[in-house]
Design a protein around this motif. Structure first.
Motif, PDB file in Angstrom:
ATOM      1  N   UNK A 163       0.833  -1.197   0.000  1.00 25.75           N
ATOM      2  CA  UNK A 163       0.000   0.000   0.000  1.00 25.75           C
ATOM      3  C   UNK A 163       0.872   1.254   0.000  1.00 25.75           C
ATOM      4  N   UNK A 164       0.573   2.250  -0.857  1.00 28.58           N
ATOM      5  CA  UNK A 164       1.356   3.487  -0.850  1.00 28.58           C
ATOM      6  C   UNK A 164       1.104   4.278   0.415  1.00 28.58           C
ATOM      7  N   UNK A 165       2.113   4.970   0.936  1.00 25.14           N
ATOM      8  CA  UNK A 165       1.915   5.778   2.147  1.00 25.14           C
ATOM      9  C   UNK A 165       0.920   6.904   1.902  1.00 25.14           C
ATOM     10  N   UNK A 166      -0.259   6.870   2.506  1.00 21.45           N
ATOM     11  CA  UNK A 166      -1.255   7.920   2.290  1.00 21.45           C
ATOM     12  C   UNK A 166      -1.023   9.103   3.213  1.00 21.45           C
ATOM     13  N   UNK A 167      -1.751  10.171   2.940  1.00 25.03           N
ATOM     14  CA  UNK A 167      -1.681  11.353   3.791  1.00 25.03           C
ATOM     15  C   UNK A 167      -2.450  11.124   5.081  1.00 25.03           C
ATOM     16  N   UNK A 168      -2.036  11.835   6.121  1.00 19.41           N
ATOM     17  CA  UNK A 168      -2.761  11.784   7.386  1.00 19.41           C
ATOM     18  C   UNK A 168      -4.109  12.465   7.215  1.00 19.41           C
ATOM     19  N   UNK A 169      -5.156  11.835   7.730  1.00 20.76           N
ATOM     20  CA  UNK A 169      -6.508  12.376   7.639  1.00 20.76           C
ATOM     21  C   UNK A 169      -6.973  12.731   9.037  1.00 20.76           C
ATOM     22  N   UNK A 170      -7.503  13.923   9.224  1.00 19.08           N
ATOM     23  CA  UNK A 170      -8.099  14.306  10.502  1.00 19.08           C
ATOM     24  C   UNK A 170      -9.568  14.595  10.234  1.00 19.08           C
ATOM     25  N   UNK A 171     -10.443  13.784  10.801  1.00 19.65           N
ATOM     26  CA  UNK A 171     -11.857  13.869  10.511  1.00 19.65           C
ATOM     27  C   UNK A 171     -12.609  14.561  11.637  1.00 19.65           C
ATOM     28  N   UNK A 172     -13.661  15.271  11.274  1.00 17.95           N
ATOM     29  CA  UNK A 172     -14.526  15.912  12.266  1.00 17.95           C
ATOM     30  C   UNK A 172     -15.695  14.991  12.573  1.00 17.95           C
ATOM     31  N   UNK A 173     -16.049  14.858  13.842  1.00 12.24           N
ATOM     32  CA  UNK A 173     -17.155  14.011  14.270  1.00 12.24           C
ATOM     33  C   UNK A 173     -18.064  14.841  15.171  1.00 12.24           C
ATOM     34  N   UNK A 174     -19.365  14.782  14.895  1.00 10.41           N
ATOM     35  CA  UNK A 174     -20.342  15.494  15.736  1.00 10.41           C
ATOM     36  C   UNK A 174     -20.009  16.970  15.881  1.00 10.41           C
ATOM     37  N   UNK A 175     -19.541  17.579  14.804  1.00 12.78           N
ATOM     38  CA  UNK A 175     -19.281  19.016  14.837  1.00 12.78           C
ATOM     39  C   UNK A 175     -17.929  19.405  15.370  1.00 12.78           C
ATOM     40  N   UNK A 176     -17.120  18.463  15.884  1.00  6.03           N
ATOM     41  CA  UNK A 176     -15.792  18.820  16.356  1.00  6.03           C
ATOM     42  C   UNK A 176     -14.869  19.034  15.161  1.00  6.03           C
ATOM     43  N   UNK A 177     -13.873  19.877  15.338  1.00  7.82           N
ATOM     44  CA  UNK A 177     -13.003  20.250  14.236  1.00  7.82           C
ATOM     45  C   UNK A 177     -11.564  19.911  14.560  1.00  7.82           C
ATOM     46  N   UNK A 178     -10.776  19.642  13.515  1.00 10.90           N
ATOM     47  CA  UNK A 178      -9.351  19.461  13.664  1.00 10.90           C
ATOM     48  C   UNK A 178      -8.662  20.798  13.849  1.00 10.90           C
ATOM     49  N   UNK A 179      -7.366  20.764  14.211  1.00  8.70           N
ATOM     50  CA  UNK A 179      -6.694  22.016  14.555  1.00  8.70           C
ATOM     51  C   UNK A 179      -6.587  22.954  13.355  1.00  8.70           C
ATOM     52  N   UNK A 180      -6.429  22.423  12.151  1.00  8.00           N
ATOM     53  CA  UNK A 180      -6.328  23.301  10.982  1.00  8.00           C
ATOM     54  C   UNK A 180      -7.661  23.965  10.675  1.00  8.00           C
ATOM     55  N   UNK A 181      -8.744  23.220  10.892  1.00  5.40           N
ATOM     56  CA  UNK A 181     -10.070  23.818  10.684  1.00  5.40           C
ATOM     57  C   UNK A 181     -10.332  24.919  11.706  1.00  5.40           C
ATOM     58  N   UNK A 182      -9.941  24.679  12.959  1.00  8.59           N
ATOM     59  CA  UNK A 182     -10.113  25.704  13.993  1.00  8.59           C
ATOM     60  C   UNK A 182      -9.219  26.909  13.685  1.00  8.59           C
ATOM     61  N   UNK A 183      -7.994  26.657  13.260  1.00 14.42           N
ATOM     62  CA  UNK A 183      -7.064  27.745  12.934  1.00 14.42           C
ATOM     63  C   UNK A 183      -7.637  28.644  11.846  1.00 14.42           C
ATOM     64  N   UNK A 184      -8.199  28.044  10.813  1.00 11.87           N
ATOM     65  CA  UNK A 184      -8.741  28.840   9.714  1.00 11.87           C
ATOM     66  C   UNK A 184     -10.064  29.502  10.080  1.00 11.87           C
ATOM     67  N   UNK A 185     -10.834  28.865  10.954  1.00  9.28           N
ATOM     68  CA  UNK A 185     -12.116  29.446  11.365  1.00  9.28           C
ATOM     69  C   UNK A 185     -11.932  30.602  12.340  1.00  9.28           C
ATOM     70  N   UNK A 186     -11.063  30.393  13.361  1.00  7.22           N
ATOM     71  CA  UNK A 186     -10.933  31.351  14.454  1.00  7.22           C
ATOM     72  C   UNK A 186      -9.706  32.249  14.342  1.00  7.22           C
ATOM     73  N   UNK A 187      -8.759  31.857  13.489  1.00  8.99           N
ATOM     74  CA  UNK A 187      -7.528  32.636  13.374  1.00  8.99           C
ATOM     75  C   UNK A 187      -6.473  32.254  14.395  1.00  8.99           C
TER      76      UNK A 187
END
Length: 300
Positions: A163-187
């Motif tokens: 299997x080729x090395x895939x990218x890391x995936x950070x998924x949101x569940x029940x409205x929670x966000x990953x750090x990059x999503x929070x960074x872009x949303x809140x600054x």
């Protein structure tokens, strides 16, 4: 009692993945982070001689957390049915401990924990176990903040060599966000997987997933820069705390530059001491929460 017994259904299928676990009706899945190819340091013993003994395993890593209405249930009452199900599925329990026997504070911050608010760990009220079944390994961490209980499952399954090395995936569940999503949303976003003890400025060996994500984000957005801002608890005077918080931010900046290859002119480091707490410093948990480094998005 009904809530405790309902945990007996938590792990149904022998080959189930973390996202397929059957949880009781009182439980709510808080987060799920999937790394298709990553490593995890599986604790194999209590904190001793300055470290938590661990076995490094590689594969598909699933990090999942739940919040449960536990009422007056103890952490053992929460964990016991899960442990029984693991045994029934053929897992061998290789290590188990409660907060005191684990090593308390040192164990908690010497092993991987999903960042708050997705996982809550009371320093004096948690239980942990590691288990293996062939090439599958997992750990369970259970704690309480009455009336809620918290469960963290980290599971590692082998990945086929072809299997080729895939990218890391950070998924949101029940409205929670990953750090990059929070960074872009809140600054700005708190880098919750970093930790500094009172008065200390050295950053641990890691690896820290937040820094990998920030480095990738900067690489994909060449016009963006970041400011790293250090914060302390209120122990000591302001001048000393500003100096400590600045050194903490600089330690994170250095790690991004030296380990992750981020250009030095893309990151700056500042410290504000105890002037911007996010909770009360009246408890050890509050002081820990306030000792942090935040990433601030600079778009101009």
């Amino acid at each position: 009692m009904i809530r405790v017994l309902s945990f007996l259904a938590i792990l149904l299928a022998t080959n189930a993945n973390a996202q397929d676990l059957a949880m009781p009706t009182s439980a709510r899945q808080i987060s799920e982070r999937i790394s298709p190819l990553d490593s995890y340091d599986l604790p194999t013993g209590a904190f001793a001689n300055g470290i938590v003994p661990a076995r490094t395993v590689e594969g598909r890593v699933e990090r999942t957390t739940w919040r449960v209405q536990s009422g007056s249930s103890t952490t053992l009452q929460i964990l016991s049915p899960l442990r029984d199900q693991l045994a029934a599925q053929g897992f061998d329990i290789i290590f188990e401990c409660d907060s005191r026997n684990c090593g308390g504070f040192d164990f908690r911050f010497g092993t991987e924990v999903v960042p708050t608010p997705d996982m809550y760990v009371a320093i004096h009220d948690f239980r942990f176990l590691s288990a293996t079944r062939g090439s599958d390994v997992l750990s369970l961490l259970v704690s309480r903040n009455p009336p809620d209980g918290f469960v963290q499952l980290i599971r590692v399954a082998p990945v086929e060599a072809s299997s080729p090395p895939p990218l890391v995936i950070e998924e949101a569940v029940d409205g929670t966000l990953g750090i990059l999503q929070v960074l872009q949303r809140d600054g700005h976003v708190i880098l919750d997987d970093l930790h500094f003890s009172t008065g200390e400025v050295a950053l641990g060996d890691g690896p820290f997933s937040s820094l990998r994500l920030l480095a990738a984000f900067l690489n994909e957005n060449p016009r963006v820069k970041l400011a790293l801002v250090g914060h302390t608890d209120d122990t000591g005077d302001l001048q000393a705390n500003v100096a400590v918080s600045t050194k903490r931010a600089q330690a994170v900046r250095n790690r991004l530059i030296e380990t992750h290859g981020v250009a030095a002119d893309r990151i700056q480091a500042e410290g504000v001491g105890y002037l911007s707490p996010i909770t009360s410093n009246s408890t050890s948990e509050g002081r820990y929460t306030n000792r942090r480094v935040e990433a601030v998005l600079l778009v101009n």
